[in-house]
Design a protein around this motif. Structure first.
Motif, mmCIF file in Angstrom:
data_model
loop_
_atom_site.group_PDB
_atom_site.id
_atom_site.type_symbol
_atom_site.label_atom_id
_atom_site.label_comp_id
_atom_site.label_asym_id
_atom_site.label_seq_id
_atom_site.Cartn_x
_atom_site.Cartn_y
_atom_site.Cartn_z
ATOM 1 N N UNK A 1 8.394 1.043 -1.737
ATOM 2 C CA UNK A 1 8.543 2.290 -2.489
ATOM 3 C C UNK A 1 9.350 2.087 -3.763
ATOM 4 N N UNK A 2 10.274 1.145 -3.739
ATOM 5 C CA UNK A 2 11.125 0.896 -4.897
ATOM 6 C C UNK A 2 10.372 0.160 -6.010
ATOM 7 N N UNK A 3 9.519 -0.753 -5.639
ATOM 8 C CA UNK A 3 8.866 -1.629 -6.606
ATOM 9 C C UNK A 3 7.645 -0.979 -7.257
ATOM 10 N N UNK A 4 6.857 -0.237 -6.491
ATOM 11 C CA UNK A 4 5.564 0.232 -6.968
ATOM 12 C C UNK A 4 5.471 1.755 -7.092
ATOM 13 N N UNK A 5 6.539 2.446 -7.427
ATOM 14 C CA UNK A 5 6.501 3.898 -7.319
ATOM 15 C C UNK A 5 5.983 4.638 -8.554
ATOM 16 N N UNK A 6 6.047 4.071 -9.738
ATOM 17 C CA UNK A 6 5.598 4.781 -10.936
ATOM 18 C C UNK A 6 4.075 4.846 -10.991
ATOM 19 N N UNK A 7 3.563 6.054 -11.224
ATOM 20 C CA UNK A 7 2.121 6.249 -11.322
ATOM 21 C C UNK A 7 1.850 7.052 -12.589
ATOM 22 N N UNK B 1 9.329 -3.093 9.213
ATOM 23 C CA UNK B 1 9.377 -1.779 8.559
ATOM 24 C C UNK B 1 10.515 -1.723 7.546
ATOM 25 N N UNK B 2 11.637 -2.378 7.843
ATOM 26 C CA UNK B 2 12.762 -2.395 6.904
ATOM 27 C C UNK B 2 12.365 -3.077 5.595
ATOM 28 N N UNK B 3 11.644 -4.181 5.694
ATOM 29 C CA UNK B 3 11.169 -4.872 4.489
ATOM 30 C C UNK B 3 10.115 -4.032 3.761
ATOM 31 N N UNK B 4 9.277 -3.356 4.507
ATOM 32 C CA UNK B 4 8.223 -2.541 3.899
ATOM 33 C C UNK B 4 8.789 -1.391 3.085
ATOM 34 N N UNK B 5 9.959 -0.886 3.453
ATOM 35 C CA UNK B 5 10.595 0.194 2.691
ATOM 36 C C UNK B 5 10.764 -0.164 1.219
ATOM 37 N N UNK B 6 10.945 -1.438 0.937
ATOM 38 C CA UNK B 6 11.126 -1.891 -0.441
ATOM 39 C C UNK B 6 9.882 -1.652 -1.283
ATOM 40 N N UNK C 1 0.802 -1.215 0.000
ATOM 41 C CA UNK C 1 0.000 0.000 0.000
ATOM 42 C C UNK C 1 0.837 1.268 0.000
ATOM 43 N N UNK C 2 2.092 1.203 0.359
ATOM 44 C CA UNK C 2 2.871 2.396 0.666
ATOM 45 C C UNK C 2 2.989 3.384 -0.488
ATOM 46 N N UNK C 3 3.276 2.912 -1.692
ATOM 47 C CA UNK C 3 3.435 3.841 -2.818
ATOM 48 C C UNK C 3 2.126 4.567 -3.108
ATOM 49 N N UNK C 4 1.013 3.849 -3.098
ATOM 50 C CA UNK C 4 -0.281 4.494 -3.341
ATOM 51 C C UNK C 4 -0.606 5.480 -2.223
ATOM 52 N N UNK C 5 -0.272 5.125 -0.992
ATOM 53 C CA UNK C 5 -0.504 6.031 0.138
ATOM 54 C C UNK C 5 0.292 7.325 -0.028
#
Length: 165
Positions: A144-150, A137-142, A117-121
């Motif tokens: 942003x890298x995978x799903x960032x293009x909108x 949280x460290x794993x969740x940071x990833x 959900x992080x990139x959409x959030x």
């Protein structure tokens, strides 16, 4: 709060020393950084009392963000509740607070917050994320890298992709 990610100077990092506490964790008035319920904020305002220290407010999905209008200039943090992964009402609340009301403080996603959900959030205006306690949280940071293009415009990228080319 534990397990929190925040955007600091445009970079998302894990906060190891987050000072904020949620309702139910420690609701004493002498706590320096407390997030209070909307009901408590309204009750204190009606009684003329003031909260001590820094305070933020927690909005549940059924709460109307418009009711925060009188406090938006003084609130450093608004936490928006995700009771379930599939409940997306807080996305709309975040967008309204940023786009319609011009809120510039910290918007924090709390509750059932997961990596996917992080990139959409972030595109809706969230600036910090309290990751579910059973996740890293460290794993969740990833996320942003995978799903960032909108492709569409958003709070974080006001121009659609075809205008950014």
């Amino acid at each position: 709060m534990k397990n929190t990610i925040a955007t600091v100077n445009g970079v998302s990092v894990v906060l190891h020393d987050d000072l904020w506490s949620m309702p139910g964790e420690d609701e004493t008035d002498n706590r320096d950084y407390q997030i209070v319920s909307l009901e408590r904020l309204q009750a204190l305002d009606e009684s003329g009392q003031r909260l001590q220290g820094h305070f933020g407010v927690l909005l549940h999905p059924e709460d109307d963000p418009d009711v925060l209008q009188p406090w938006l200039d003084s609130l450093p943090l608004i936490a928006l509740q995700f009771p379930r992964f599939s409940d997306g009402r807080a996305y709309s609340q975040a967008y309204l607070l940023r786009a319609r009301h011009g809120f510039e403080g910290e918007l924090r996603a709390v509750g059932d917050v997961l990596r996917d959900q992080l990139a959409a959030m972030r595109h809706c205006g969230f600036s910090s994320f309290a990751i579910r306690e059973d996740k890293s949280a460290e794993e969740a940071l990833k996320g942003f890298e995978v799903f960032d293009l909108i492709y569409a415009r958003s709070v974080s990228t006001p121009q659609p992709l075809f205008r950014r080319r």
